[in-house]
Enzyme design. Structure first.
Site, mmCIF file in Angstrom:
data_model
loop_
_atom_site.group_PDB
_atom_site.id
_atom_site.type_symbol
_atom_site.label_atom_id
_atom_site.label_comp_id
_atom_site.label_asym_id
_atom_site.label_seq_id
_atom_site.Cartn_x
_atom_site.Cartn_y
_atom_site.Cartn_z
ATOM 1 N N SER A 1 22.024 1.382 -6.139
ATOM 2 C CA SER A 1 22.445 0.719 -7.379
ATOM 3 C C SER A 1 23.627 -0.214 -7.155
ATOM 4 C CB SER A 1 22.844 1.795 -8.403
ATOM 5 O OG SER A 1 23.580 1.227 -9.454
ATOM 6 N N TYR B 1 22.233 -5.258 -10.739
ATOM 7 C CA TYR B 1 22.682 -5.583 -12.089
ATOM 8 C C TYR B 1 23.233 -6.993 -11.953
ATOM 9 C CZ TYR B 1 22.175 -0.894 -14.051
ATOM 10 O OH TYR B 1 21.673 0.287 -14.523
ATOM 11 N N HIS C 1 14.343 3.417 -18.189
ATOM 12 C CA HIS C 1 15.671 3.826 -17.730
ATOM 13 C C HIS C 1 15.927 5.308 -18.060
ATOM 14 C CE1 HIS C 1 19.249 1.478 -16.180
ATOM 15 N NE2 HIS C 1 19.832 2.637 -16.377
ATOM 16 N N GLY D 1 14.404 10.142 -10.460
ATOM 17 C CA GLY D 1 15.736 9.861 -11.000
ATOM 18 C C GLY D 1 16.616 11.097 -11.041
ATOM 19 N N TYR E 1 26.898 12.500 -18.664
ATOM 20 C CA TYR E 1 26.609 11.112 -18.265
ATOM 21 C C TYR E 1 25.232 11.044 -17.602
ATOM 22 C CZ TYR E 1 26.801 6.462 -16.438
ATOM 23 O OH TYR E 1 26.483 5.161 -16.181
ATOM 24 N N ASP F 1 8.716 4.934 -13.362
ATOM 25 C CA ASP F 1 9.658 6.044 -13.477
ATOM 26 C C ASP F 1 9.886 6.399 -14.933
ATOM 27 O OD1 ASP F 1 11.972 4.824 -14.709
ATOM 28 O OD2 ASP F 1 12.808 4.300 -12.767
ATOM 29 N N SER F 2 10.649 7.453 -15.112
ATOM 30 C CA SER F 2 11.094 8.026 -16.383
ATOM 31 C C SER F 2 10.342 9.310 -16.694
ATOM 32 C CB SER F 2 10.999 7.033 -17.551
ATOM 33 O OG SER F 2 11.883 5.930 -17.308
ATOM 34 N N GLY F 3 10.942 10.417 -16.288
ATOM 35 C CA GLY F 3 10.412 11.727 -16.636
ATOM 36 C C GLY F 3 9.698 12.472 -15.529
ATOM 37 N N LYS G 1 12.535 -4.249 -12.911
ATOM 38 C CA LYS G 1 12.574 -2.856 -13.392
ATOM 39 C C LYS G 1 12.926 -2.823 -14.878
ATOM 40 C CE LYS G 1 14.890 1.583 -12.392
ATOM 41 N NZ LYS G 1 15.928 1.824 -13.392
ATOM 42 N N THR H 1 17.146 -4.916 -12.430
ATOM 43 C CA THR H 1 17.033 -4.096 -13.643
ATOM 44 C C THR H 1 17.322 -4.948 -14.868
ATOM 45 O OG1 THR H 1 17.588 -2.126 -12.414
ATOM 46 C CG2 THR H 1 17.895 -2.020 -14.799
ATOM 47 N N ARG I 1 17.623 6.083 -21.488
ATOM 48 C CA ARG I 1 19.067 5.888 -21.635
ATOM 49 C C ARG I 1 19.417 4.618 -22.392
ATOM 50 N NH1 ARG I 1 21.776 8.956 -17.909
ATOM 51 N NH2 ARG I 1 23.415 7.479 -17.366
ATOM 52 N N ARG J 1 25.403 5.667 -26.641
ATOM 53 C CA ARG J 1 25.132 6.960 -25.996
ATOM 54 C C ARG J 1 26.131 8.009 -26.498
ATOM 55 N NH1 ARG J 1 24.404 5.012 -19.644
ATOM 56 N NH2 ARG J 1 22.562 3.724 -19.981
HETATM 57 C C1 FNR Z 1 20.225 5.681 -13.977
HETATM 58 N N1 FNR Z 1 19.332 4.618 -13.848
HETATM 59 C C2 FNR Z 1 19.740 3.443 -13.274
HETATM 60 N N2 FNR Z 1 18.867 2.415 -13.097
HETATM 61 C C3 FNR Z 1 19.254 1.275 -12.494
HETATM 62 O O1 FNR Z 1 18.440 0.371 -12.334
HETATM 63 N N3 FNR Z 1 20.553 1.146 -12.039
HETATM 64 C C4 FNR Z 1 21.475 2.118 -12.197
HETATM 65 O O2 FNR Z 1 22.621 1.987 -11.777
HETATM 66 C C5 FNR Z 1 21.085 3.305 -12.856
HETATM 67 N N4 FNR Z 1 21.988 4.292 -13.067
HETATM 68 C C6 FNR Z 1 21.571 5.490 -13.605
HETATM 69 C C7 FNR Z 1 22.484 6.534 -13.730
HETATM 70 C C8 FNR Z 1 22.060 7.773 -14.184
HETATM 71 C C9 FNR Z 1 23.041 8.892 -14.272
HETATM 72 C C10 FNR Z 1 20.692 7.967 -14.522
HETATM 73 C C11 FNR Z 1 20.191 9.313 -14.972
HETATM 74 C C12 FNR Z 1 19.809 6.934 -14.433
HETATM 75 C C13 FNR Z 1 17.913 4.774 -14.246
HETATM 76 C C14 FNR Z 1 17.059 5.307 -13.090
HETATM 77 O O3 FNR Z 1 16.900 4.346 -12.094
HETATM 78 C C15 FNR Z 1 15.666 5.719 -13.573
HETATM 79 O O4 FNR Z 1 15.066 4.647 -14.248
HETATM 80 C C16 FNR Z 1 15.714 6.937 -14.497
HETATM 81 O O5 FNR Z 1 16.602 7.902 -13.973
HETATM 82 C C17 FNR Z 1 14.340 7.551 -14.658
HETATM 83 O O6 FNR Z 1 14.357 8.577 -15.619
HETATM 84 P P1 FNR Z 1 14.403 10.144 -15.224
HETATM 85 O O7 FNR Z 1 13.182 10.426 -14.413
HETATM 86 O O8 FNR Z 1 15.664 10.360 -14.476
HETATM 87 O O9 FNR Z 1 14.401 10.852 -16.534
#
Ligand code: FNR
Length: 385
Positions: free
Chosen positions: A126, A150, A282, A336, A44, A313-315, A258, A176, A285, A185
């Site tokens: 979150s 959300y 995200h 993240g 997950y 963000d992301s990576g 976001k 978001t 995802r 997924r």
């Molecule tokens: C997330 N992300 C996310 N974003 C958000 O706005 N609300 C949320 O509840 C969540 N939940 C969530 C769960 C999990 C398990 C992950 C891995 C990610 C996205 C998060 O905020 C962020 O954008 C990403 O995690 C960035 O990517 P990297 O750096 O983790 O790869």
């Protein structure tokens, strides 16, 4: 604060055979977490949309930029501290909103809130938290905190959640936009694993008076009925730009959008009077085969960086990644998955270790590449290969 000093602390503890509980390399955390987590929670967190192409693109985009170190620039004394949307922080780093944290550790968001507060690093809570707004705020104490929304499909529930967040000391609202319904997924589908269906990650609505008022029996007495009410409230409805004034009306602090990936959307956010955006996909995802978040950052920062705060963000996995994103125009980055792995591996101490490691790595990379402050960073700090 000398963030790089965590390095000395680790080496000195080594004299007493006291090694870090787990790695200081965020690119290796997932591999360690896989050994301790069940497949459902592990995938997950780790998984992405579809084939995983966007997850891979997010990472490989960082390799297309290289830092060009400069010498004799008197970088001994440097400052990494900054203030974003009125929130001071030791370095331009926030903990990204990540839902359902109790699937990796029983303390969930409470542990994250305590670790973040101990470092004065802002956390973004979150809406899909496994703990209530009020309990997380208490655990976070005087730590800096923002709230991620959300957007529920019931305006009264939305207002109630916003009021609770404001009352509990969350100072900025992160909305978001990219997850109004869940992506395909396969990692989760193949295991039929979705925490929300089991009533995990639903603590905020389940503790909300408006949500509870619409139920015949409380969520404690009847989880399946509460879940069935939750699903259509939080998934399946996209909105338009005209919906944003509703949030302004019901939230007094700064608002951050976001999930922005296109220059035109960034411009519209600025036109709509938003205070900031997070350039994010995200963590790969949501849309498979999408552009890497880093690839769109420079264009967006150029277009709107003077009109609102551009976060990213992301990576992000290392100090070098942070430096690159900042040099390409981000005001701050969100961490993240790595801190979630830290949570899974060591609870509050694990989150603290991961965040301290990244801060130290960033501070040292900034210094050794010849930068004394964040203001020294610019695209000239990098070359594209
Ligand atoms: C997330 N992300 C996310 N974003 C958000 O706005 N609300 C949320 O509840 C969540 N939940 C969530 C769960 C999990 C398990 C992950 C891995 C990610 C996205 C998060 O905020 C962020 O954008 C990403 O995690 C960035 O990517 P990297 O750096 O983790 O790869």
């Amino acid at each position: 604060m000398n963030l790089g000093a965590y390095q000395n602390e680790i080496y000195l503890q080594g004299l007493a055979d006291n090694l870090p509980a787990f790695t200081t390399d965020a690119t290796r955390l997932a591999e360690l977490a896989r050994e301790v987590l069940a497949p459902g929670p592990f995938w997950y967190v780790e998984g992405g949309a579809g084939s995983g192409a966007t997850v891979r693109a997010n990472r490989s985009a960082f390799d297309t930029w290289r830092i060009v170190p400069r010498m004799l620039r008197d970088a001994t004394n440097r400052t990494t501290a900054t203030t974003v949307l009125g929130t001071p922080m030791p370095a331009p780093l926030l903990l990204a909103p990540v839902g359902v944290q109790s699937i990796v550790h029983p303390d969930g968001e409470l542990a994250t809130a305590r670790a973040a507060a101990s470092l004065n690093v802002p956390m973004i809570l979150s809406t899909a938290s496994s703990n209530t707004i009020e309990d997380v705020a208490e655990a976070n104490g005087s730590g800096p905190r923002w709230f991620q929304l959300y957007w529920p499909n019931d305006p009264d529930l939305c207002i109630s959640i916003l009021n609770r967040a404001a009352k509990a000391g969350f100072t900025a609202l992160v909305v978001t936009l990219d997850t109004w319904t869940l992506a395909w997924r396969p990692r989760d589908l193949d295991q039929s694993y979705l925490p929300f269906i089991r009533g995990t990650g639903t603590a905020i609505p389940f503790s909300d008076p408006v949500f509870r008022g619409g139920l015949e029996r409380s969520p404690e007495e009847d989880i399946p009925s509460a879940v069935l009410k939750w699903i259509p409230l939080f998934t399946g409805t996209d909105r338009g730009w005209s919906a944003l004034p509703f949030l302004r009306e019901h939230w007094d602090g700064p608002i951050v959008l976001k999930g922005i990936q296109h220059v035109d959307d960034a411009r519209r956010a600025a036109d709509a009077g938003m205070d900031a955006i997070v350039v994010s996909n995200h963590g790969g995802r949501q849309v498979d085969g999408a552009v890497a978040s880093l690839d769109v950052l420079p264009g967006i920062a150029n277009a709107v960086g003077d009109r609102l705060e551009v976060l990213f963000d992301s990576g992000v996995r290392s100090g070098a990644d942070m430096l690159k994103a900042l040099a390409l125009g981000a005001r701050a980055v969100l961490l993240g998955r790595p801190y979630v792995w830290g949570l899974g591996l060591g609870g509050q101490d694990g989150v603290r270790h991961v965040v301290r490691s990244l801060l130290a790595d960033f501070d040292l990379t900034l210094a050794l590449s010849g930068h004394r402050s964040l203001a020294d960073l610019s695209p000239d700090s990098l070359v594209r290969i």
